[in-house]
Design an enzyme around this catalytic site. Structure first.
Site, PDB file in Angstrom:
ATOM      1  N   LYS A 165      15.381  -0.328   5.432  1.00  0.00           N
ATOM      2  CA  LYS A 165      15.053   0.136   4.080  1.00  0.00           C
ATOM      3  C   LYS A 165      15.291   1.651   3.942  1.00  0.00           C
ATOM      4  O   LYS A 165      15.841   2.110   2.938  1.00  0.00           O
ATOM      5  CB  LYS A 165      13.602  -0.231   3.762  1.00  0.00           C
ATOM      6  CG  LYS A 165      12.916   0.706   2.815  1.00  0.00           C
ATOM      7  CD  LYS A 165      12.507   0.138   1.505  1.00  0.00           C
ATOM      8  CE  LYS A 165      12.274   1.278   0.537  1.00  0.00           C
ATOM      9  NZ  LYS A 165      11.584   0.994  -0.631  1.00  0.00           N
ATOM     10  N   LEU A 169       0.825  -1.211   0.000  1.00  0.00           N
ATOM     11  CA  LEU A 169       0.000   0.000   0.000  1.00  0.00           C
ATOM     12  C   LEU A 169       0.862   1.265   0.000  1.00  0.00           C
ATOM     13  O   LEU A 169       2.041   1.226   0.338  1.00  0.00           O
ATOM     14  CB  LEU A 169      -0.930  -0.019   1.227  1.00  0.00           C
ATOM     15  CG  LEU A 169      -1.808  -1.265   1.368  1.00  0.00           C
ATOM     16  CD1 LEU A 169      -2.701  -1.142   2.605  1.00  0.00           C
ATOM     17  CD2 LEU A 169      -2.653  -1.508   0.143  1.00  0.00           C
ATOM     18  N   PRO A 170       0.264   2.409  -0.364  1.00  0.00           N
ATOM     19  CA  PRO A 170       1.067   3.618  -0.544  1.00  0.00           C
ATOM     20  C   PRO A 170       1.549   4.309   0.734  1.00  0.00           C
ATOM     21  O   PRO A 170       2.540   5.019   0.689  1.00  0.00           O
ATOM     22  CB  PRO A 170       0.132   4.551  -1.325  1.00  0.00           C
ATOM     23  CG  PRO A 170      -1.232   4.039  -1.099  1.00  0.00           C
ATOM     24  CD  PRO A 170      -1.115   2.579  -0.836  1.00  0.00           C
ATOM     25  N   LYS A 206       9.246  10.785  -0.327  1.00  0.00           N
ATOM     26  CA  LYS A 206       8.502  10.083   0.731  1.00  0.00           C
ATOM     27  C   LYS A 206       9.483   9.330   1.645  1.00  0.00           C
ATOM     28  O   LYS A 206       9.416   9.434   2.873  1.00  0.00           O
ATOM     29  CB  LYS A 206       7.513   9.096   0.089  1.00  0.00           C
ATOM     30  CG  LYS A 206       6.870   8.149   1.087  1.00  0.00           C
ATOM     31  CD  LYS A 206       6.107   7.017   0.419  1.00  0.00           C
ATOM     32  CE  LYS A 206       5.835   5.914   1.417  1.00  0.00           C
ATOM     33  NZ  LYS A 206       5.169   4.749   0.857  1.00  0.00           N
ATOM     34  N   THR A 216       6.134   0.556   2.135  1.00  0.00           N
ATOM     35  CA  THR A 216       7.169   1.348   2.815  1.00  0.00           C
ATOM     36  C   THR A 216       6.454   2.374   3.688  1.00  0.00           C
ATOM     37  O   THR A 216       5.784   3.272   3.167  1.00  0.00           O
ATOM     38  CB  THR A 216       8.065   2.079   1.794  1.00  0.00           C
ATOM     39  OG1 THR A 216       8.688   1.101   0.969  1.00  0.00           O
ATOM     40  CG2 THR A 216       9.136   2.899   2.494  1.00  0.00           C
TER      41      THR A 216
HETATM   42  P1  NAD Z   1       0.704   2.526  -6.182  1.00  0.00           P
HETATM   43  O1  NAD Z   1       0.054   3.785  -5.775  1.00  0.00           O
HETATM   44  O2  NAD Z   1       0.932   2.249  -7.625  1.00  0.00           O
HETATM   45  O3  NAD Z   1      -0.151   1.282  -5.612  1.00  0.00           O
HETATM   46  C1  NAD Z   1      -0.750   1.259  -4.362  1.00  0.00           C
HETATM   47  C2  NAD Z   1      -2.121   0.634  -4.527  1.00  0.00           C
HETATM   48  O4  NAD Z   1      -2.714   0.438  -3.251  1.00  0.00           O
HETATM   49  C3  NAD Z   1      -3.105   1.518  -5.330  1.00  0.00           C
HETATM   50  O5  NAD Z   1      -3.569   0.783  -6.438  1.00  0.00           O
HETATM   51  C4  NAD Z   1      -4.212   1.835  -4.335  1.00  0.00           C
HETATM   52  O6  NAD Z   1      -5.489   1.905  -4.929  1.00  0.00           O
HETATM   53  C5  NAD Z   1      -4.119   0.647  -3.395  1.00  0.00           C
HETATM   54  N1  NAD Z   1      -4.699   0.855  -2.081  1.00  0.00           N
HETATM   55  C6  NAD Z   1      -4.580   1.931  -1.261  1.00  0.00           C
HETATM   56  N2  NAD Z   1      -5.237   1.702  -0.111  1.00  0.00           N
HETATM   57  C7  NAD Z   1      -5.789   0.463  -0.207  1.00  0.00           C
HETATM   58  C8  NAD Z   1      -6.577  -0.340   0.647  1.00  0.00           C
HETATM   59  N3  NAD Z   1      -6.935   0.089   1.856  1.00  0.00           N
HETATM   60  N4  NAD Z   1      -6.965  -1.560   0.213  1.00  0.00           N
HETATM   61  C9  NAD Z   1      -6.591  -2.004  -1.012  1.00  0.00           C
HETATM   62  N5  NAD Z   1      -5.842  -1.289  -1.875  1.00  0.00           N
HETATM   63  C10 NAD Z   1      -5.446  -0.077  -1.467  1.00  0.00           C
HETATM   64  O7  NAD Z   1       2.070   2.436  -5.349  1.00  0.00           O
HETATM   65  P2  NAD Z   1       3.355   1.529  -5.678  1.00  0.00           P
HETATM   66  O8  NAD Z   1       4.303   2.291  -6.520  1.00  0.00           O
HETATM   67  O9  NAD Z   1       2.894   0.170  -6.082  1.00  0.00           O
HETATM   68  O10 NAD Z   1       4.013   1.459  -4.220  1.00  0.00           O
HETATM   69  C11 NAD Z   1       3.467   0.663  -3.189  1.00  0.00           C
HETATM   70  C12 NAD Z   1       4.414   0.678  -2.000  1.00  0.00           C
HETATM   71  O11 NAD Z   1       5.691   0.189  -2.408  1.00  0.00           O
HETATM   72  C13 NAD Z   1       4.645   2.085  -1.437  1.00  0.00           C
HETATM   73  O12 NAD Z   1       4.685   1.989  -0.037  1.00  0.00           O
HETATM   74  C14 NAD Z   1       5.997   2.482  -2.021  1.00  0.00           C
HETATM   75  O13 NAD Z   1       6.691   3.409  -1.202  1.00  0.00           O
HETATM   76  C15 NAD Z   1       6.696   1.134  -2.067  1.00  0.00           C
HETATM   77  N6  NAD Z   1       7.767   1.041  -3.078  1.00  0.00           N
HETATM   78  C16 NAD Z   1       7.564   1.508  -4.328  1.00  0.00           C
HETATM   79  C17 NAD Z   1       8.589   1.388  -5.265  1.00  0.00           C
HETATM   80  C18 NAD Z   1       8.395   1.900  -6.679  1.00  0.00           C
HETATM   81  O14 NAD Z   1       9.380   2.001  -7.419  1.00  0.00           O
HETATM   82  N7  NAD Z   1       7.166   2.182  -7.111  1.00  0.00           N
HETATM   83  C19 NAD Z   1       9.794   0.800  -4.910  1.00  0.00           C
HETATM   84  C20 NAD Z   1       9.960   0.285  -3.633  1.00  0.00           C
HETATM   85  C21 NAD Z   1       8.918   0.415  -2.707  1.00  0.00           C
END
Ligand code: NAD
Length: 302
Positions: free
Chosen positions: A175, A64-65, A250, A100
């Site tokens: 991390k 999740l975000p 973030k 994260t």
């Molecule tokens: P994203 O916004 O693409 O995906 C997050 C998803 O979670 C969204 O589709 C949203 O609708 C869903 N969501 C939010 N609340 C929810 C809930 N209560 N129930 C169900 N779904 C819910 O984000 P992302 O890029 O996939 O990143 C996700 C996590 O991974 C974050 O914490 C980010 O910091 C971490 N991360 C991202 C990357 C990257 O390169 N994108 C790399 C490492 C870590």
């Protein structure tokens, strides 16, 4: 195994697909139903609600975000999704949060789970969207050793390496230590390359020299921020793809918050956060974090 998966965005979508490919039965839930279509095409089932996604599962994975989303999902509250799902999860199931978030939230939610007789670990990842698609993520876990051993076979379907940093919350801390250092050496690399170029040095030749010298580092060697020095990195694709400046911001925010709580001196992390915040505000929030190279560019150059 039957796995309930929450959050099938940029990272979670390909991670859930890799679990399906490994032969697991995946039930996915996302607040944006359109995103579920892609994982359904990969063979997952779309849950009708958050509670449906945890019914009878052996493992719950969330990606999740934000901390608010994690609290909201598991405990209910402001980001409420059918109330908190924690109490609907079978006590024999293992809960793995890969988001994260700050270590305090990770510890709090895991402690509430434990009070209820449930087991939860934090397992944030390094490796980005490319690693999520290729199944080569690094999982940096916090939680009881036996719980991380139980998680290992599931995590290995989505990643190449699984580390235990310590107790609950330690995965999040390790991390953000890594990402704070990443931001610092990316900025330092961009600064050195710009100064060399300003004096007429070829950034490709300068990169080769520094890679063979004491300035060598991951940003220089694997993710060079100067366009054209390396193929297939964001700097050579107008800084598209990769790890967005807004996500780096973030993570730097989480790092500074962690540093504040222990009175740790983080002068370089503070500076990195300020530079990345300004850079994001100058129209680069969605670009890859190596675009910090442009921050050092002279106005008259292209
Ligand atoms: P994203 O916004 O693409 O995906 C997050 C998803 O979670 C969204 O589709 C949203 O609708 C869903 N969501 C939010 N609340 C929810 C809930 N209560 N129930 C169900 N779904 C819910 O984000 P992302 O890029 O996939 O990143 C996700 C996590 O991974 C974050 O914490 C980010 O910091 C971490 N991360 C991202 C990357 C990257 O390169 N994108 C790399 C490492 C870590």
């Amino acid at each position: 195994m039957k796995i309930g998966f929450f959050g099938v965005g940029h990272m979670g979508g390909p991670m859930a697909a890799n679990l399906v490919k490994a032969g697991h039965e995946v039930v996915a839930f996302d607040l944006m139903p359109a995103l579920l279509e892609t994982v359904v095409q990969e063979g997952a089932r779309a849950a009708s609600s958050a509670v449906d996604a945890v019914a009878g599962v052996d493992v719950v994975v969330s990606m999740l975000p934000s901390a608010g989303a994690v609290r909201g999902l598991y405990l209910g509250g402001q980001d409420k999704v059918d109330g908190g799902v924690l109490s609907h999860i079978d006590k024999s199931a293992l809960i793995i949060d890969c988001s994260t978030i700050d270590a305090d939230t990770a510890r709090d939610v895991a402690a509430i789970a434990q009070e209820q007789g449930r087991v939860m670990i934090d397992a944030p990842v390094s490796g980005g969207v490319g690693g999520a698609k290729a199944g080569t993520l690094t999982f940096i876990c916090g939680g009881p050793e036996d719980a991380i051993d139980r998680a290992r076979p599931v995590l290995e379907c989505m990643g190449a390496q699984v580390f235990r940093a310590g107790d609950n919350g330690a995965g999040q801390l390790a991390k953000i230590c890594n990402n704070m250092l990443l931001a610092i050496h990316m900025i330092g690399t961009a600064e050195a390359l710009q100064m060399g170029a300003d004096h007429g040095l070829d950034p490709a030749v300068l990169s080769d020299i520094m890679k063979a010298s004491s300035g060598d580092n991951w940003s220089l060697d694997k993710y060079n921020p100067w366009p054209g020095v390396m193929e297939n990195v964001p700097s050579s694709k107008d800084y598209e793809g990769g790890f967005a400046v807004k996500l780096m911001n973030k993570d730097l925010g989480l790092a500074l918050q962690a540093g504040l709580s222990t009175q740790s001196a983080t002068p370089m992390g503070n500076l990195a956060k300020s530079l990345y915040a300004a850079h994001g505000n100058h129209g680069y929030a969605e670009k890859d974090f190596s675009s910090i190279q442009r921050f050092f560019r002279h106005k008259e150059s292209k």
